[in-house]
Design a protein around this motif. Structure first.
Motif, PDB file in Angstrom:
ATOM      1  N   TRP A   1       0.835  -1.212   0.000  1.00 52.54           N
ATOM      2  CA  TRP A   1       0.000   0.000   0.000  1.00 52.54           C
ATOM      3  C   TRP A   1       0.864   1.253   0.000  1.00 52.54           C
ATOM      4  CZ3 TRP A   1      -4.679  -0.798  -1.599  1.00 52.54           C
ATOM      5  CH2 TRP A   1      -5.231  -2.072  -1.430  1.00 52.54           C
ATOM      6  N   HIS A   2       2.095   1.126   0.487  1.00 53.09           N
ATOM      7  CA  HIS A   2       3.043   2.239   0.362  1.00 53.09           C
ATOM      8  C   HIS A   2       3.409   2.424  -1.118  1.00 53.09           C
ATOM      9  CE1 HIS A   2       7.030   4.132   2.073  1.00 53.09           C
ATOM     10  NE2 HIS A   2       6.298   4.998   1.413  1.00 53.09           N
TER      11      HIS A   2
ATOM     12  N   ALA B   1       1.619   1.533  -3.636  1.00 51.05           N
ATOM     13  CA  ALA B   1       0.422   2.060  -4.310  1.00 51.05           C
ATOM     14  C   ALA B   1       0.270   3.557  -4.058  1.00 51.05           C
ATOM     15  CB  ALA B   1      -0.818   1.304  -3.829  1.00 51.05           C
ATOM     16  N   SER B   2       0.556   4.001  -2.836  1.00 47.21           N
ATOM     17  CA  SER B   2       0.420   5.419  -2.496  1.00 47.21           C
ATOM     18  C   SER B   2       1.491   6.247  -3.205  1.00 47.21           C
ATOM     19  CB  SER B   2       0.498   5.591  -0.976  1.00 47.21           C
ATOM     20  OG  SER B   2      -0.591   4.911  -0.352  1.00 47.21           O
TER      21      SER B   2
ATOM     22  N   MET C   1       0.383   6.766  -6.680  1.00 45.62           N
ATOM     23  CA  MET C   1      -0.553   7.890  -6.790  1.00 45.62           C
ATOM     24  C   MET C   1       0.195   9.215  -6.816  1.00 45.62           C
ATOM     25  SD  MET C   1      -3.760   8.593  -7.117  1.00 45.62           S
ATOM     26  CE  MET C   1      -4.710  10.126  -7.135  1.00 45.62           C
TER      27      MET C   1
ATOM     28  N   LEU D   1     -13.082   5.374 -12.382  1.00 42.03           N
ATOM     29  CA  LEU D   1     -14.072   4.339 -12.075  1.00 42.03           C
ATOM     30  C   LEU D   1     -13.541   3.280 -11.118  1.00 42.03           C
ATOM     31  CD1 LEU D   1     -15.589   3.927 -15.640  1.00 42.03           C
ATOM     32  CD2 LEU D   1     -16.547   5.182 -13.700  1.00 42.03           C
ATOM     33  N   GLY D   2     -12.312   3.457 -10.644  1.00 41.67           N
ATOM     34  CA  GLY D   2     -11.755   2.494  -9.701  1.00 41.67           C
ATOM     35  C   GLY D   2     -10.574   1.762 -10.293  1.00 41.67           C
ATOM     36  N   PHE D   3     -10.082   0.805  -9.539  1.00 38.86           N
ATOM     37  CA  PHE D   3      -8.866   0.087  -9.928  1.00 38.86           C
ATOM     38  C   PHE D   3      -9.127  -1.418  -9.935  1.00 38.86           C
ATOM     39  CE2 PHE D   3      -7.370   4.208  -8.700  1.00 38.86           C
ATOM     40  CZ  PHE D   3      -6.325   4.453  -9.575  1.00 38.86           C
ATOM     41  N   GLU D   4      -8.453  -2.087 -10.872  1.00 44.46           N
ATOM     42  CA  GLU D   4      -8.582  -3.535 -11.049  1.00 44.46           C
ATOM     43  C   GLU D   4      -7.200  -4.164 -11.051  1.00 44.46           C
ATOM     44  OE1 GLU D   4     -11.562  -4.711 -11.133  1.00 44.46           O
ATOM     45  OE2 GLU D   4     -12.537  -2.757 -11.367  1.00 44.46           O
ATOM     46  N   ASN D   5      -7.181  -5.458 -10.748  1.00 41.89           N
ATOM     47  CA  ASN D   5      -5.963  -6.260 -10.960  1.00 41.89           C
ATOM     48  C   ASN D   5      -4.740  -5.657 -10.277  1.00 41.89           C
ATOM     49  OD1 ASN D   5      -7.474  -7.880 -12.874  1.00 41.89           O
ATOM     50  ND2 ASN D   5      -7.215  -6.169 -14.289  1.00 41.89           N
ATOM     51  N   LEU D   6      -4.929  -5.203  -9.049  1.00 39.50           N
ATOM     52  CA  LEU D   6      -3.793  -4.668  -8.289  1.00 39.50           C
ATOM     53  C   LEU D   6      -2.911  -5.829  -7.831  1.00 39.50           C
ATOM     54  CD1 LEU D   6      -2.231  -2.483  -6.736  1.00 39.50           C
ATOM     55  CD2 LEU D   6      -4.024  -2.543  -4.987  1.00 39.50           C
ATOM     56  N   ARG D   7      -1.675  -5.811  -8.304  1.00 37.18           N
ATOM     57  CA  ARG D   7      -0.728  -6.906  -8.029  1.00 37.18           C
ATOM     58  C   ARG D   7       0.613  -6.323  -7.632  1.00 37.18           C
ATOM     59  NH1 ARG D   7      -4.830  -8.959  -8.585  1.00 37.18           N
ATOM     60  NH2 ARG D   7      -5.537 -10.604  -9.974  1.00 37.18           N
ATOM     61  N   TRP D   8       1.212  -6.892  -6.601  1.00 36.17           N
ATOM     62  CA  TRP D   8       2.584  -6.545  -6.239  1.00 36.17           C
ATOM     63  C   TRP D   8       3.490  -7.661  -6.724  1.00 36.17           C
ATOM     64  CZ3 TRP D   8      -1.237  -5.532  -2.236  1.00 36.17           C
ATOM     65  CH2 TRP D   8      -1.600  -4.172  -2.209  1.00 36.17           C
TER      66      TRP D   8
ATOM     67  N   MET E   1      -1.527  -2.348 -12.024  1.00 37.19           N
ATOM     68  CA  MET E   1      -2.974  -2.275 -11.855  1.00 37.19           C
ATOM     69  C   MET E   1      -3.550  -1.632 -13.106  1.00 37.19           C
ATOM     70  SD  MET E   1      -3.281   0.632  -8.856  1.00 37.19           S
ATOM     71  CE  MET E   1      -2.518   2.256  -9.050  1.00 37.19           C
TER      72      MET E   1
ATOM     73  N   PHE F   1      -5.682  -7.564  -5.429  1.00 38.39           N
ATOM     74  CA  PHE F   1      -6.968  -6.929  -5.141  1.00 38.39           C
ATOM     75  C   PHE F   1      -7.691  -6.577  -6.434  1.00 38.39           C
ATOM     76  CE2 PHE F   1      -4.627  -6.527  -1.251  1.00 38.39           C
ATOM     77  CZ  PHE F   1      -5.597  -6.690  -0.271  1.00 38.39           C
ATOM     78  N   GLU F   2      -9.006  -6.683  -6.389  1.00 42.88           N
ATOM     79  CA  GLU F   2      -9.873  -6.412  -7.535  1.00 42.88           C
ATOM     80  C   GLU F   2     -10.954  -5.429  -7.118  1.00 42.88           C
ATOM     81  OE1 GLU F   2      -9.040  -7.799 -10.325  1.00 42.88           O
ATOM     82  OE2 GLU F   2      -7.588  -9.182  -9.445  1.00 42.88           O
TER      83      GLU F   2
ATOM     84  N   LEU G   1     -11.440  -2.303  -6.750  1.00 38.11           N
ATOM     85  CA  LEU G   1     -11.239  -1.260  -5.739  1.00 38.11           C
ATOM     86  C   LEU G   1     -12.066  -0.035  -6.123  1.00 38.11           C
ATOM     87  CD1 LEU G   1      -9.804   0.075  -3.333  1.00 38.11           C
ATOM     88  CD2 LEU G   1      -7.807   0.403  -4.781  1.00 38.11           C
ATOM     89  N   ARG G   2     -13.005   0.314  -5.238  1.00 34.44           N
ATOM     90  CA  ARG G   2     -13.930   1.412  -5.508  1.00 34.44           C
ATOM     91  C   ARG G   2     -14.062   2.287  -4.270  1.00 34.44           C
ATOM     92  NH1 ARG G   2     -13.302  -0.627  -9.635  1.00 34.44           N
ATOM     93  NH2 ARG G   2     -14.757  -1.575 -11.111  1.00 34.44           N
TER      94      ARG G   2
END
Lengths: 155, 155
Positions: A59-60, A62-63, A66, A84-91, A139, B86-87, B89-90
Motif C-alpha cells: 500500500w506504500h 500504491a500510495s 498515486m 471508475l476504480g482500480f482492477e488487478n492490483l498486483r505486487w 494495476m 486486489f480487484e 477497488l472502488r
C-alpha cells in the motif's frame, strides 16, 4: 486551447513515464507503523529472516504510485473526468530501501460511449517500475473522459 | 492446536468486523501531502468549493483498511497463505475529518484447489464502513490458503 487531457488525446498504445521517486528505509518503516505493521515492513532486523531485509508495504508502493501520477507531469484531467476504480492490483517484486520507482502509464483501451456523445471511457495500465526496469506493481484503471468536441456537433 | 486461520475455517457468508479507527484532518492532510497532493485532500479552504470540505485520499482509506486488517483482531493467516492481489477497488463515499471507519470482511467464495490437496482459494470482500454504516470503499481479494488437514490424508 487548454492543456487538459480530453478523450481525443488518448490512443491505444500511448505510453508516458513519470520522473522517479526514491524510497528510504525510514519512509518504509514510518508508513508501515501507521498502516501495515508487520515485521517485514517495520523491523529491519526481523525482516532479514522473513524477506531478506526490509520491504515496503504494497500500500506504500500504491500510495507512491498515486503521488507519481499526480506530480509526475502527465496528470491534467479535463473537468468532468471521473475515475471508475482500480482492477488487478498486483505486487510483483519487493520494494526495498533505496529503490527508485517510476510510473509508466499505458493506454490499453479507448471506447466511445454508446449513450453519451460528449464522453468516452479510457483504460490505463499503471506499471510501477524500479531502477532495474522491473515491474514492482501493476494495476489497471478506467475513467470516463469528456470529449473536446462532442460527436455530431459542428464546431 | 493453533489460532492460525486455515482453509477449513472459511465458509461462504462468514462476516467479521474490526474495531474502528478515526481519521483526523491533520492525518488527511499529512497523508495527502506525501502521496496525493490535490487541493481537496490538502487544503481545507480550497476543498470547501470542490468537495464541500476536506476529504481523504482514496489511498489513505485503502491504507487505513490495511491497518484495520492487520490490527483489527481477525488477521492470523496460516503459514503459506499467499494473497493474490486486489480487484474492484472502488471509493463509494467521501471520508471526512472525524469519520470513524471499520472494516467488514465477508467470505464470498471458497474453492478447493484442483491440483493441490493441501490448499484452497478464498475470496473475501473488504467493505470499509463509516460511523453511519455506509460503505466508503469496497474491494475483493483472493488468497491461497493452506488446509489444516490435506485431502486424502488420514489423520
Amino acid at each position: 486551447m487548454s492543456d487538459y487531457a480530453y478523450f481525443e488525446d488518448f490512443v491505444v498504445g500511448l505510453k508516458r513515464e513519470t520522473a522517479p521517486v526514491t524510497v528510504s528505509a525510514e519512509e518504509i518503516i514510518d508508513f508501515a507503523r501507521q498502516f501495515d505493521p508487520q515485521p517485514m515492513h517495520t523491523d529491519a532486523q526481523a525482516a532479514k529472516a522473513i524477506t531478506g531485509g526490509l520491504i515496503a508495504s504494497g500500500w506504500h508502493t500504491a500510495s507512491l504510485t498515486m503521488r507519481m501520477l499526480i506530480t509526475g507531469g502527465h496528470y491534467n484531467p479535463a473537468p468532468g473526468t471521473l475515475g471508475l476504480g482500480f482492477e488487478n492490483l498486483r505486487w510483483l517484486k519487493p520494494v526495498r530501501p533505496g529503490d527508485s520507482l517510476r510510473l509508466r502509464l499505458e493506454v490499453i483501451s479507448v471506447r466511445a460511449s454508446r449513450s453519451r456523445p460528449d464522453q468516452g471511457i479510457i483504460t490505463n495500465r499503471f506499471i510501477t517500475l524500479n531502477q532495474h526496469d522491473a515491474p514492482v506493481q501493476e494495476m489497471t484503471s478506467s475513467a470516463i473522459v469528456p470529449r473536446r468536441h462532442p460527436l455530431g456537433q459542428s464546431s
